[in-house]
Design a protein around this motif. Sequence first.
Motif, mmCIF file in Angstrom:
data_model
loop_
_atom_site.group_PDB
_atom_site.id
_atom_site.type_symbol
_atom_site.label_atom_id
_atom_site.label_comp_id
_atom_site.label_asym_id
_atom_site.label_seq_id
_atom_site.Cartn_x
_atom_site.Cartn_y
_atom_site.Cartn_z
ATOM 1 N N TYR A 93 0.868 -1.174 0.000
ATOM 2 C CA TYR A 93 0.000 0.000 0.000
ATOM 3 C C TYR A 93 0.906 1.226 0.000
ATOM 4 O O TYR A 93 1.771 1.332 0.875
ATOM 5 C CB TYR A 93 -0.916 0.017 1.222
ATOM 6 C CG TYR A 93 -2.038 -0.996 1.159
ATOM 7 C CD1 TYR A 93 -2.993 -0.934 0.153
ATOM 8 C CD2 TYR A 93 -2.143 -2.006 2.095
ATOM 9 C CE1 TYR A 93 -4.029 -1.860 0.086
ATOM 10 C CE2 TYR A 93 -3.180 -2.933 2.038
ATOM 11 C CZ TYR A 93 -4.118 -2.851 1.022
ATOM 12 O OH TYR A 93 -5.147 -3.768 0.961
ATOM 13 N N VAL A 148 2.714 -4.444 3.307
ATOM 14 C CA VAL A 148 2.027 -4.923 4.513
ATOM 15 C C VAL A 148 2.013 -6.454 4.542
ATOM 16 O O VAL A 148 1.810 -7.057 5.595
ATOM 17 C CB VAL A 148 0.604 -4.340 4.652
ATOM 18 C CG1 VAL A 148 0.651 -2.821 4.721
ATOM 19 C CG2 VAL A 148 -0.315 -4.793 3.563
ATOM 20 N N ASN A 188 -1.835 -6.919 15.949
ATOM 21 C CA ASN A 188 -2.597 -6.054 15.046
ATOM 22 C C ASN A 188 -1.670 -5.424 14.017
ATOM 23 O O ASN A 188 -0.563 -4.998 14.358
ATOM 24 C CB ASN A 188 -3.281 -4.932 15.836
ATOM 25 C CG ASN A 188 -4.597 -5.415 16.411
ATOM 26 O OD1 ASN A 188 -5.153 -6.406 15.939
ATOM 27 N ND2 ASN A 188 -5.083 -4.722 17.424
ATOM 28 N N GLY A 189 -2.125 -5.387 12.786
ATOM 29 C CA GLY A 189 -1.335 -4.758 11.730
ATOM 30 C C GLY A 189 -0.294 -5.680 11.121
ATOM 31 O O GLY A 189 0.475 -5.268 10.252
ATOM 32 N N ALA A 190 -0.273 -6.970 11.536
ATOM 33 C CA ALA A 190 0.747 -7.903 11.029
ATOM 34 C C ALA A 190 0.532 -8.251 9.560
ATOM 35 O O ALA A 190 1.467 -8.661 8.862
ATOM 36 C CB ALA A 190 0.741 -9.178 11.868
ATOM 37 N N GLY A 191 -0.711 -8.135 9.086
ATOM 38 C CA GLY A 191 -0.995 -8.473 7.690
ATOM 39 C C GLY A 191 -1.881 -9.693 7.523
ATOM 40 O O GLY A 191 -2.058 -10.197 6.408
ATOM 41 N N LYS A 192 -2.495 -10.167 8.617
ATOM 42 C CA LYS A 192 -3.311 -11.383 8.557
ATOM 43 C C LYS A 192 -4.563 -11.180 7.695
ATOM 44 O O LYS A 192 -4.856 -11.981 6.816
ATOM 45 C CB LYS A 192 -3.744 -11.819 9.971
ATOM 46 C CG LYS A 192 -2.605 -12.012 10.935
ATOM 47 C CD LYS A 192 -3.086 -12.411 12.321
ATOM 48 C CE LYS A 192 -4.001 -11.413 12.998
ATOM 49 N NZ LYS A 192 -3.358 -10.138 13.383
ATOM 50 N N SER A 193 -5.300 -10.099 7.976
ATOM 51 C CA SER A 193 -6.541 -9.868 7.222
ATOM 52 C C SER A 193 -6.230 -9.617 5.749
ATOM 53 O O SER A 193 -6.964 -10.083 4.868
ATOM 54 C CB SER A 193 -7.309 -8.672 7.782
ATOM 55 O OG SER A 193 -7.724 -8.958 9.084
ATOM 56 N N THR A 194 -5.161 -8.891 5.484
ATOM 57 C CA THR A 194 -4.785 -8.640 4.091
ATOM 58 C C THR A 194 -4.481 -9.965 3.395
ATOM 59 O O THR A 194 -4.877 -10.174 2.241
ATOM 60 C CB THR A 194 -3.557 -7.696 4.034
ATOM 61 O OG1 THR A 194 -3.860 -6.518 4.789
ATOM 62 C CG2 THR A 194 -3.214 -7.327 2.611
HETATM 63 P P1 ADP Z 1 -3.997 -7.635 10.763
HETATM 64 O O1 ADP Z 1 -5.181 -8.339 10.188
HETATM 65 O O2 ADP Z 1 -2.852 -8.563 11.047
HETATM 66 O O3 ADP Z 1 -4.336 -6.802 11.957
HETATM 67 P P2 ADP Z 1 -4.106 -6.051 8.364
HETATM 68 O O4 ADP Z 1 -3.880 -6.983 7.234
HETATM 69 O O5 ADP Z 1 -5.510 -5.618 8.640
HETATM 70 O O6 ADP Z 1 -3.416 -6.638 9.679
HETATM 71 O O7 ADP Z 1 -3.251 -4.723 8.128
HETATM 72 C C1 ADP Z 1 -1.857 -4.739 7.848
HETATM 73 C C2 ADP Z 1 -1.413 -3.323 7.576
HETATM 74 O O8 ADP Z 1 -1.937 -2.910 6.323
HETATM 75 C C3 ADP Z 1 -1.880 -2.315 8.600
HETATM 76 O O9 ADP Z 1 -0.813 -1.415 8.858
HETATM 77 C C4 ADP Z 1 -3.023 -1.619 7.907
HETATM 78 O O10 ADP Z 1 -3.140 -0.288 8.342
HETATM 79 C C5 ADP Z 1 -2.597 -1.675 6.445
HETATM 80 N N1 ADP Z 1 -3.733 -1.696 5.514
HETATM 81 C C6 ADP Z 1 -4.701 -2.640 5.452
HETATM 82 N N2 ADP Z 1 -5.576 -2.359 4.454
HETATM 83 C C7 ADP Z 1 -5.156 -1.221 3.881
HETATM 84 C C8 ADP Z 1 -5.633 -0.407 2.801
HETATM 85 N N3 ADP Z 1 -6.738 -0.741 2.113
HETATM 86 N N4 ADP Z 1 -4.929 0.704 2.478
HETATM 87 C C9 ADP Z 1 -3.810 1.040 3.158
HETATM 88 N N5 ADP Z 1 -3.295 0.329 4.180
HETATM 89 C C10 ADP Z 1 -3.951 -0.789 4.549
#
Ligand code: ADP
Length: 293
Positions: free
Chosen positions: A14, A19, A39-45
């Motif tokens: 991003y 990420v 939090n913020g590790a990249g799991k959801s992404t």
């Molecule tokens: P987790 O699920 O492990 O908490 P995420 O995958 O939600 O982590 O997020 C990983 C990083 O990517 C975070 O720093 C988040 O702010 C960033 N991020 C997630 N989605 C977006 C997006 N659409 N645009 C910019 N940054 C993003």
Amino acid sequence: MTAAVALQNVFKVYSTTPVVNDLSLTIQPGEIFGLLGPNGAGKSTTIRMLTTLTQPTDGQIFVAGYDVVKQPFLVKQQIGVVLQQMSVDVDLTVWENMEFHGRMHHIPPARRQQDIDRWLEYVELGDRRDDLVKTLSGGMKRRLQIARALLHEPSILFLDEPTVGLDPQTRRRLWEIIKGLNQQGMTMLLTTHYMDEVEYLCGAGFSGSATPNRIGIMDSGKLIELGTLDELRHKHGQGLVMKQTGDRWDYKFFPTLDDANTYFEQQPHKAGMMVRPSNLEDIFVELTGRGLD
Ligand code: ADP
């Protein structure tokens, strides 16, 4: 055997920030894979890329043998997805939510009705089928999400923090549902903040399973640890000595609990010290340097 999930050198960037940073990982059919990370590790992404909701910036991802970028429709047929956000329509009834999903997946009417009944029974919502979803508890809504995700007979289920915000009894009921599905052969990838959830669901393959369940720990977009719970405990040490210094605890790992006890016995000042078997949370904190929030 085709891997259920295969990521090869996957990046998601991003702006200029990766990420997800060079992630490679294979999940075998029948496995429950637990993905942990602060939090913020990249799991959801990662889950969003695996489920075709967002594309990788670089690298390749195959789900059920299909390329998520080139064959997203084939991937979607093979996967069920339960995301953190409640994605069920609260103004429809339980049955209408299932029916809508079944039609979207072009499931023929006769089979659709049979399967809606079957899955609603499985998650114990059969008697709530005509109720508006807005009248259901949080746990019931989550069970509806799971029933709906299973309706088109996926081979892989993705669960992003499936029990967040639920009370202990409801969490345990959901664990039984998840474990039961795995025993029927369903492959699963789950993220969670609850260490007990990972220990219970991913601790060991069920008896007779050829597929050991594994745990992956992500931090700052990278996979920093991977293995079965036993492997992780062997690697980091099964015995732990904790020592309180001021208002913080220092942890010292030992290969076995006996080794930890021997060390403890040798200490001239035992006040503020404690010996116990290590657990997943200890390993997580050791690796990521902070607790989950
Ligand atoms: P987790 O699920 O492990 O908490 P995420 O995958 O939600 O982590 O997020 C990983 C990083 O990517 C975070 O720093 C988040 O702010 C960033 N991020 C997630 N989605 C977006 C997006 N659409 N645009 C910019 N940054 C993003």
